[in-house]
Write a protein that holds these residues in place. Structure first.
Motif, mmCIF file in Angstrom:
data_model
loop_
_atom_site.group_PDB
_atom_site.id
_atom_site.type_symbol
_atom_site.label_atom_id
_atom_site.label_comp_id
_atom_site.label_asym_id
_atom_site.label_seq_id
_atom_site.Cartn_x
_atom_site.Cartn_y
_atom_site.Cartn_z
ATOM 1 N N PRO A 75 5.059 -8.522 3.069
ATOM 2 C CA PRO A 75 4.428 -8.148 4.338
ATOM 3 C C PRO A 75 2.992 -7.648 4.234
ATOM 4 O O PRO A 75 2.259 -7.686 5.217
ATOM 5 C CB PRO A 75 5.349 -7.052 4.874
ATOM 6 N N ASN A 76 2.601 -7.169 3.064
ATOM 7 C CA ASN A 76 1.255 -6.622 2.902
ATOM 8 C C ASN A 76 0.445 -7.449 1.908
ATOM 9 O O ASN A 76 0.793 -7.543 0.736
ATOM 10 C CB ASN A 76 1.329 -5.166 2.432
ATOM 11 N N PHE A 77 -0.641 -8.072 2.406
ATOM 12 C CA PHE A 77 -1.551 -8.884 1.592
ATOM 13 C C PHE A 77 -0.787 -10.016 0.903
ATOM 14 O O PHE A 77 -0.798 -10.172 -0.305
ATOM 15 C CB PHE A 77 -2.287 -8.015 0.574
ATOM 16 N N GLN A 78 -0.135 -10.782 1.747
ATOM 17 C CA GLN A 78 0.763 -11.841 1.291
ATOM 18 C C GLN A 78 0.041 -12.838 0.387
ATOM 19 O O GLN A 78 -1.129 -13.149 0.585
ATOM 20 C CB GLN A 78 1.342 -12.567 2.515
ATOM 21 N N ASN A 79 0.754 -13.312 -0.602
ATOM 22 C CA ASN A 79 0.240 -14.304 -1.543
ATOM 23 C C ASN A 79 0.832 -15.667 -1.158
ATOM 24 O O ASN A 79 2.056 -15.824 -1.193
ATOM 25 C CB ASN A 79 0.682 -13.932 -2.957
ATOM 26 N N PRO A 80 0.004 -16.631 -0.673
ATOM 27 C CA PRO A 80 -1.446 -16.740 -0.856
ATOM 28 C C PRO A 80 -2.305 -16.391 0.355
ATOM 29 O O PRO A 80 -3.527 -16.417 0.266
ATOM 30 C CB PRO A 80 -1.596 -18.235 -1.143
ATOM 31 N N LEU A 81 -1.708 -16.095 1.500
ATOM 32 C CA LEU A 81 -2.483 -15.962 2.736
ATOM 33 C C LEU A 81 -3.325 -14.702 2.813
ATOM 34 O O LEU A 81 -4.368 -14.680 3.464
ATOM 35 C CB LEU A 81 -1.544 -16.003 3.949
ATOM 36 N N GLY A 82 -2.847 -13.619 2.201
ATOM 37 C CA GLY A 82 -3.534 -12.337 2.331
ATOM 38 C C GLY A 82 -3.214 -11.623 3.622
ATOM 39 O O GLY A 82 -3.834 -10.609 3.954
ATOM 40 N N SER A 83 -2.226 -12.112 4.381
ATOM 41 C CA SER A 83 -1.896 -11.536 5.689
ATOM 42 C C SER A 83 -1.176 -10.197 5.543
ATOM 43 O O SER A 83 -0.529 -9.919 4.526
ATOM 44 C CB SER A 83 -1.011 -12.502 6.472
ATOM 45 N N THR A 84 -1.278 -9.383 6.598
ATOM 46 C CA THR A 84 -0.570 -8.111 6.667
ATOM 47 C C THR A 84 0.152 -8.029 8.002
ATOM 48 O O THR A 84 -0.467 -8.136 9.061
ATOM 49 C CB THR A 84 -1.532 -6.919 6.544
ATOM 50 N N GLY A 93 0.662 -4.081 -2.408
ATOM 51 C CA GLY A 93 0.567 -3.034 -1.390
ATOM 52 C C GLY A 93 -0.460 -1.954 -1.660
ATOM 53 O O GLY A 93 -1.089 -1.426 -0.740
ATOM 54 N N GLU A 94 -0.655 -1.602 -2.926
ATOM 55 C CA GLU A 94 -1.597 -0.538 -3.274
ATOM 56 C C GLU A 94 -3.044 -1.031 -3.328
ATOM 57 O O GLU A 94 -3.968 -0.235 -3.465
ATOM 58 C CB GLU A 94 -1.223 0.059 -4.636
ATOM 59 N N LEU A 95 -3.245 -2.336 -3.218
ATOM 60 C CA LEU A 95 -4.593 -2.888 -3.377
ATOM 61 C C LEU A 95 -5.257 -3.103 -2.021
ATOM 62 O O LEU A 95 -5.814 -4.156 -1.733
ATOM 63 C CB LEU A 95 -4.524 -4.209 -4.150
ATOM 64 N N TYR A 96 -5.228 -2.086 -1.177
ATOM 65 C CA TYR A 96 -5.804 -2.177 0.161
ATOM 66 C C TYR A 96 -7.292 -1.848 0.126
ATOM 67 O O TYR A 96 -7.759 -1.064 -0.694
ATOM 68 C CB TYR A 96 -5.077 -1.236 1.114
ATOM 69 N N PHE A 97 -8.042 -2.472 1.043
ATOM 70 C CA PHE A 97 -9.484 -2.243 1.120
ATOM 71 C C PHE A 97 -9.843 -1.191 2.171
ATOM 72 O O PHE A 97 -10.962 -0.693 2.195
ATOM 73 C CB PHE A 97 -10.208 -3.547 1.463
ATOM 74 N N GLY A 98 -8.911 -0.875 3.065
ATOM 75 C CA GLY A 98 -9.171 0.074 4.133
ATOM 76 C C GLY A 98 -8.922 1.507 3.710
ATOM 77 O O GLY A 98 -8.881 1.834 2.514
ATOM 78 N N GLY A 99 -8.693 2.367 4.698
ATOM 79 C CA GLY A 99 -8.565 3.788 4.411
ATOM 80 C C GLY A 99 -7.221 4.229 3.906
ATOM 81 O O GLY A 99 -7.116 5.280 3.270
ATOM 82 N N GLN A 100 -6.155 3.469 4.184
ATOM 83 C CA GLN A 100 -4.837 3.894 3.742
ATOM 84 C C GLN A 100 -3.927 2.713 3.467
ATOM 85 O O GLN A 100 -4.172 1.610 3.950
ATOM 86 C CB GLN A 100 -4.185 4.800 4.783
ATOM 87 N N ARG A 101 -2.906 2.987 2.692
ATOM 88 C CA ARG A 101 -1.940 1.951 2.334
ATOM 89 C C ARG A 101 -1.131 1.555 3.558
ATOM 90 O O ARG A 101 -0.642 2.422 4.293
ATOM 91 C CB ARG A 101 -0.990 2.492 1.261
ATOM 92 N N PRO A 102 -0.954 0.267 3.816
ATOM 93 C CA PRO A 102 -0.111 -0.146 4.943
ATOM 94 C C PRO A 102 1.354 0.205 4.689
ATOM 95 O O PRO A 102 1.801 0.253 3.543
ATOM 96 C CB PRO A 102 -0.324 -1.659 5.011
ATOM 97 N N ARG A 103 2.069 0.464 5.757
ATOM 98 C CA ARG A 103 3.480 0.824 5.637
ATOM 99 C C ARG A 103 4.292 -0.352 5.126
ATOM 100 O O ARG A 103 3.934 -1.519 5.321
ATOM 101 C CB ARG A 103 4.029 1.271 6.989
ATOM 102 N N VAL A 104 5.398 -0.045 4.467
ATOM 103 C CA VAL A 104 6.316 -1.074 4.006
ATOM 104 C C VAL A 104 7.452 -1.219 5.010
ATOM 105 O O VAL A 104 7.741 -0.292 5.779
ATOM 106 C CB VAL A 104 6.886 -0.733 2.611
ATOM 107 N N CYS A 105 8.092 -2.363 5.017
ATOM 108 C CA CYS A 105 9.230 -2.581 5.914
ATOM 109 C C CYS A 105 10.328 -1.551 5.655
ATOM 110 O O CYS A 105 11.011 -1.100 6.582
ATOM 111 C CB CYS A 105 9.784 -3.986 5.728
ATOM 112 N N LYS A 106 10.492 -1.192 4.400
ATOM 113 C CA LYS A 106 11.548 -0.246 4.014
ATOM 114 C C LYS A 106 11.440 1.075 4.779
ATOM 115 O O LYS A 106 12.456 1.730 5.039
ATOM 116 C CB LYS A 106 11.471 0.005 2.505
ATOM 117 N N SER A 107 10.225 1.449 5.184
ATOM 118 C CA SER A 107 10.050 2.728 5.878
ATOM 119 C C SER A 107 10.747 2.737 7.236
ATOM 120 O O SER A 107 10.952 3.800 7.818
ATOM 121 C CB SER A 107 8.560 3.033 6.054
#
Length: 303
Positions: free
Chosen positions: A76-85, A112-126
């Motif tokens: 869900p976060n920075f999908q390989n290969p699309l990079g989508s979130t 998931g930890e390789l985000y360019f913005g201010g915070q890590r995006p949430r995971v589905c598990k949350s």
């Protein structure tokens, strides 16, 4: 359970499904996932995935209504290969959809930890309220299984996963685990992540700029908010396999779109790895652009 990287974790999670079962995956999806499914005798049910918002929930819902699916595997976060979130509301809706149907969700959180913005995006598990498997790990070569359960049963039951792990490689090496534990405990990993996020953001931006400047007119490229891969759509007349072969003769490797699906729908797409972007590789990228021009023009003769 500690595994030797995310690939082994996903492999262990999928081994709980009997051969012949359908596994819903994103399309395009990381080619390693398709290799795992093939090795286990499982079938991929490809679900359309958007380069900005991730897997199509409408398409997935339709597929689940018409097929018997054993599990759903997403990045869900920075999908390989699309990079989508996936937006947070989509993540919540995905978890609720699968929980209602008692279908496990296998969540790959490698980038998931390789985000360019201010915070890590949430995971589905949350958004999981069922108390299933542990949440997605940080992107380490030694890590817990990258699985989260969206149903009342874990994607991998502890006895089954322990037996599969033992049958595969007995256990993950202890010394790397101790080294990584020390690395995390003394703050080294957090420092590394801060540095590598900046580096990847710069490399992705530099490669994106070069692709936009030198590649054939009509080329389109994704704009990921993290990770280090770029999904490039070449003009319709280009064949990514032709470009791959020509590039290889020039000492350049790319990932043609053909390997990210069991269908030929991505024949004019390529994935580029921006992690290797440098002054030296910028020259190779310019050469790749020249070859892309030739392939687009229908000239796929030896370079």
């Amino acid at each position: 359970m500690i595994t030797a990287g995310c690939t082994e974790a996903v492999h262990l999670a999928l081994r709980s499904s009997p051969a012949g079962d359908l596994i819903a995956v994103e399309s395009p999806t990381y080619f390693g996932v398709l290799q795992i499914l093939q090795s286990l005798g499982l079938q991929a049910l490809e679900i359309p995935t958007h380069h900005r918002t991730g897997i199509s929930l409408d398409a997935l819902r339709f597929a689940l209504d018409h097929h018997s699916v054993s599990a759903v595997l997403v990045m869900p976060n920075f999908q390989n290969p699309l990079g989508s979130t996936m937006p947070d509301e989509n993540k919540r809706a995905l978890v609720e959809m699968l929980a209602e149907r008692e279908i496990p969700l296998i969540e790959d959180g490698l980038f998931g930890e390789l985000y360019f913005g201010g915070q890590r995006p949430r995971v589905c598990k949350s958004y999981d309220r069922t108390g299933g498997s542990s949440s997605v790990p940080r992107s380490l070569r030694t890590c817990p299984p990258a699985t989260g359960s969206a149903g009342p049963r874990p994607a991998v039951s502890r006895p089954a996963s322990s037996g599969s792990k033992s049958a595969t490689n007995l256990s993950t090496a202890i010394l790397p685990q101790l080294a990584i534990a020390r690395f995390i405990a003394n703050g080294g990993y957090d420092h590394h992540l801060r540095r590598i996020r900046r580096a990847y953001a710069e490399k992705v931006a530099a490669m994106s700029q070069a692709v936009g400047r030198f590649f054939p007119a009509g080329t389109r490229i994704t704009a990921p908010g993290g990770g280090f891969v770029l999904w490039v759509q070449l003009p319709e007349t280009a064949d990514a396999l032709d470009l791959y072969r020509l590039a290889l003769k020039s000492g350049i490797t790319i990932a043609p779109g053909h390997i990210f699906s069991t269908t030929p729908r991505y024949r004019n797409f390529i994935r580029l790895n921006a992690a290797y972007m440098s002054d030296e590789n910028a020259v190779a990228l310019r050469r790749l652009a020249e070859l892309a021009e030739r392939v687009t023009a229908g000239d796929a003769r030896t370079a």
